[in-house]
Design an enzyme around this catalytic site. Structure first.
Site, mmCIF file in Angstrom:
data_model
loop_
_atom_site.group_PDB
_atom_site.id
_atom_site.type_symbol
_atom_site.label_atom_id
_atom_site.label_comp_id
_atom_site.label_asym_id
_atom_site.label_seq_id
_atom_site.Cartn_x
_atom_site.Cartn_y
_atom_site.Cartn_z
ATOM 1 N N LYS A 1 0.890 -1.074 -0.118
ATOM 2 C CA LYS A 1 -0.115 -0.159 0.097
ATOM 3 C C LYS A 1 0.882 1.246 -0.166
ATOM 4 O O LYS A 1 1.137 1.813 1.115
ATOM 5 C CB LYS A 1 -0.822 -0.059 1.227
ATOM 6 C CG LYS A 1 -2.425 0.827 1.165
ATOM 7 C CD LYS A 1 -2.328 2.322 0.710
ATOM 8 C CE LYS A 1 -1.630 3.162 2.153
ATOM 9 N NZ LYS A 1 -1.636 4.542 1.911
ATOM 10 N N ARG B 1 -0.273 9.753 -1.979
ATOM 11 C CA ARG B 1 0.231 10.993 -2.404
ATOM 12 C C ARG B 1 1.543 10.778 -3.617
ATOM 13 O O ARG B 1 1.688 11.827 -4.503
ATOM 14 C CB ARG B 1 0.977 11.800 -1.528
ATOM 15 C CG ARG B 1 -0.036 12.404 -0.331
ATOM 16 C CD ARG B 1 0.867 13.075 0.882
ATOM 17 N NE ARG B 1 -0.183 13.584 1.780
ATOM 18 C CZ ARG B 1 0.215 14.110 2.817
ATOM 19 N NH1 ARG B 1 1.492 14.367 3.167
ATOM 20 N NH2 ARG B 1 -0.829 14.892 3.901
ATOM 21 N N SER C 1 4.874 8.357 10.067
ATOM 22 C CA SER C 1 4.853 9.453 11.392
ATOM 23 C C SER C 1 4.656 8.422 12.657
ATOM 24 O O SER C 1 4.045 7.521 12.566
ATOM 25 C CB SER C 1 3.834 10.310 11.160
ATOM 26 O OG SER C 1 2.358 9.676 11.178
ATOM 27 N N CYS D 1 13.088 11.095 7.655
ATOM 28 C CA CYS D 1 13.062 10.722 9.134
ATOM 29 C C CYS D 1 14.720 10.887 9.571
ATOM 30 O O CYS D 1 14.823 10.549 10.768
ATOM 31 C CB CYS D 1 12.564 9.463 9.216
ATOM 32 S SG CYS D 1 13.360 7.992 8.555
ATOM 33 N N GLU E 1 8.224 16.994 15.672
ATOM 34 C CA GLU E 1 8.665 16.665 14.586
ATOM 35 C C GLU E 1 8.037 17.607 13.541
ATOM 36 O O GLU E 1 6.928 17.423 13.366
ATOM 37 C CB GLU E 1 8.591 15.161 14.102
ATOM 38 C CG GLU E 1 9.148 15.070 12.823
ATOM 39 C CD GLU E 1 8.805 13.594 11.909
ATOM 40 O OE1 GLU E 1 9.775 13.141 11.395
ATOM 41 O OE2 GLU E 1 7.918 12.851 12.398
#
Length: 485
Positions: free
Chosen positions: A179, A183, A232, A287, A386
Site C-alpha cells: 500500500k 500522494r 509518522s 526521518c 517533528e
C-alpha cells in the site's frame, strides 16, 4: 503506466493484472512544484484488498517453494532493469514528490542497492546444524518464509522505502501486498511493471492504492502474517498496536528529531555543509533530517554566521530545473502546517534568523524556503515536535555533557551526529547518546542495505529493524528438526 500529460486514472496491480478499484473513488495526484495533476489514484476499499491478499496467498503456495537460486535470478534481472531505467525512475520521483532531480537520482541508487542486497541474501537465509547432540541424534535449524506480507510506505521516499520491503521479503520466499502513499503512487506502479518484466510470477507482488480502509484491512486481515510500515510516529504506534493485536509480526519505523552537536574544535566549513544538506535536502521531509543543531560553547557565534550565509545561498524551485537544491513540500496543507510551526516558534521566543515564508517562488507550487531559528530551548514546541519540513533549530549549550543530556531528552531517537576532531569526544558521544544511528562528521548517518535501519525509542516500534540481517529474520521463521538415525 499513467499518461502524465492527461492525468489518467491509475489502477491497482493484483495477480499480475492492472485492475480498477471497486470503490470508484479517486484522489488527484498533483506535481508539488506546479500543481499540475499527474494522475488520479484509486482510493480502494476492503474488497480490493481482500482480492489482493487472496491472490498473494495462492501465489505463496508456489513461490514459497521456488528454489532460492531461482528467486535470486529474478531479483538480479530486476536490478538490471532498474539500472537501465534509472533516469526515468528519478524523474518520476521528482515529479510526484518534488525533491531535486539530483536527490531523486540518489534515492533510486539506494533503492537499487536494496535490490542488490536482496538478490544476494540467500547466504543469510541458511540454517544451522549440529550433529551428535546425543548418541546418533542430530539437530538442525531451517528458515522458511512466513507467507503474505503487507507493506505500507510513505510519500517521502517513493523508490527507496518500498525497495527496503518487498525485494527482501520476496527473496525470502514470501508474497507481498504493498500500500504505497496515495500522494506518490506513480513510482510504485512502475516498480511493479519492471518486476513483472524481470520474470516475477503473477500474484507475488500486488499493489493496492488507497488510504485508511486499505491500511486497516492489512492490519486486521488473518491471512497477512507480517506488516512493515514507515511513516509518522502516531500512525506507527497505531500500526504496531493494531497489527500486534491481530497476531502479526510488525516493524513500524516512525518519526524523528535528529540532533547535530557541533564542538568548538570542529571543522566548521565541513560541518555547515553537512548540516545544511541534512536539514534542507528533500525539503526536510525525511526521518534522518537534521532538525536541531546543538552549538557547544564558543562555537555558537561563528557557526551561526556560517549557517546563515549557507542557508541564504540555497536555490529554491522546481526539482527538474538545473541547480535547484530545495524543491516544494508535498502538499499545500503541509506548507500551512509548517508555517504555523514557524509562527509558534516566534511566539515562544526563538530568534527567527531566516523566514522561509517570505520566499516567493511560484503561486502554483507548494514552496517554502529554508527557515533557521536560533536560541531555541527544550520548552519550545519547535524543539519537541517533528516538523518534517525545511526548518532548522539551533540550541546553545556550554558543554558536551549538556549537549548529550539535551539530545537524550527527545522522545525520538533515530539518529544523532557529532562534529569534532577529538577522539575522546567521539568515544563519549558514541557511548552515551540514546539513538540508533550515529554520524561522526557527516549529516545523514543512514546505513547501507546490509545493515539494519535501527531507530530507538519513539522512532521505532517492534523488535526487528528494516534491512540487513534483521530484515532476513523479520521475513523468515525458524523450524527446528531433531532426528535419530
Amino acid at each position: 503506466m499513467a499518461n502524465l500529460a492527461t492525468g489518467e486514472k491509475l489502477k491497482n496491480f493484483i495477480g499480475g493484472q492492472w485492475v480498477e478499484s471497486d470503490s470508484g473513488k479517486t484522489e488527484a495526484v498533483p506535481n508539488p512544484a506546479t500543481g499540475e495533476i499527474l494522475a488520479h489514484v484509486p482510493i480502494s476499499n476492503r474488497e480490493d484488498l481482500d482480492r489482493a491478499v487472496s491472490v498473494a496467498k495462492e501465489a505463496f503456495k508456489t513461490w514459497g517453494k521456488t528454489p532460492v537460486p531461482r528467486r535470486a535470478r529474478v531479483l538480479f534481472k530486476y536490478q538490471q532493469l532498474l539500472v537501465e531505467n534509472w533516469e526515468e525512475l528519478a524523474r518520476l520521483v521528482t515529479l510526484e514528490n518534488g525533491k531535486s532531480y539530483k536527490e531523486a537520482y540518489g534515492e533510486v541508487q539506494r533503492g537499487i542497492e536494496c535490490v542488490e542486497f536482496a538478490a544476494g541474501a540467500p547466504s543469510l537465509m541458511m540454517g544451522k546444524q549440529l550433529p551428535d547432540i546425543a548418541t546418533n541424534i542430530e539437530s538442525g535449524m531451517y528458515r522458511y518464509p512466513i507467507g503474505v506480507v503487507g507493506g505500507i510506505t510513505p510519500f517521502n521516499f517513493p523508490m527507496m522505502v518500498p525497495c527496503w520491503m518487498f525485494p527482501l521479503a520476496i527473496a525470502c520466499g514470501n508474497t507481498f501486498v504493498l500500500k504505497p502513499s496515495e500522494r506518490t503512487p506513480l513510482l510504485a506502479n512502475r516498480l511493479a511493471e519492471l518486476f513483472t518484466e524481470a520474470g516475477l510470477p503473477e500474484g507475488v507482488l500486488n499493489i493496492v492504492h488507497g488510504a485508511h480502509d486499505v491500511v486497516n484491512g492489512l492490519l486486521e486481515h488473518p491471512d497477512v502474517k507480517a506488516i512493515s510500515f514507515v511513516g509518522s510516529q502516531p500512525v506507527a504506534e497505531y500500526v504496531y498496536k493494531t497489527a500486534s493485536q491481530h497476531g502479526k509480526r510488525v516493524q513500524a519505523l516512525a518519526g524523528a528529531k535528529n540532533h547535530s552537536i557541533v564542538m568548538p574544535d570542529a571543522d566548521l566549513d565541513g560541518a555547515v555543509n553537512q548540516i545544511v544538506n541534512a536539514a534542507y535536502g528533500s525539503a526536510g521531509e525525511r526521518c534522518m533530517a537534521a532538525a536541531v543543531v546543538v552549538a557547544v560553547g564558543e562555537v555558537a557565534e561563528p557557526l551561526m554566521e556560517k549557517l546563515q550565509k549557507a542557508v541564504n545561498e540555497i536555490t529554491i524551485g522546481n526539482g527538474l530545473d538545473d541547480d535547484v537544491f530545495l524543491g516544494p513540500v508535498i502538499r499545500e496543507s503541509h506548507k500551512q502546517k509548517t508555517e504555523n510551526y514557524i509562527e509558534l516558534g516566534e511566539k515562544e521566543g526563538a530568534t527567527l534568523v531566516r523566514d522561509g515564508r517570505k520566499d516567493n517562488v511560484s503561486k502554483d507550487g507548494y514552496f517554502l524556503g529554508p527557515t533557521l531559528f536560533d536560541n531555541v530551548t527544550t520548552e519550545m514546541t519547535i524543539w519537541k515536535e517533528e516538523i518534517f519540513a525545511p526548518v532548522l533549530s539551533v540550541v546553545r549549550v556550554e558543554s558536551l555533557d549538556e549537549a548529550i543530556q539535551l539530545t537524550n531528552q527527545s522522545e525520538f531517537a533515530n539518529g544523532a551526529c557529532l562534529y569534532t576532531t577529538n577522539g575522546s569526544s567521539v568515544r563519549k558521544f558514541r557511548e552515551e547518546i540514546d539513538a540508533g544511528m550515529l554520524g561522526i562528521n557527516l549529516g545523514v548517518p543512514a546505513p547501507m542495505a546490509f545493515f539494519p535501519f535501527s531507530g530507538w525509542k519513539n522512532s521505532f516500534y517492534g523488535d526487528l529493524h528494516a534491512n540487513g540481517t534483521d530484515g532476513v529474520e523479520f521475513y523468515t521463521r525458524k523450524k527446528m528438526i531433531t532426528a535419530r538415525w
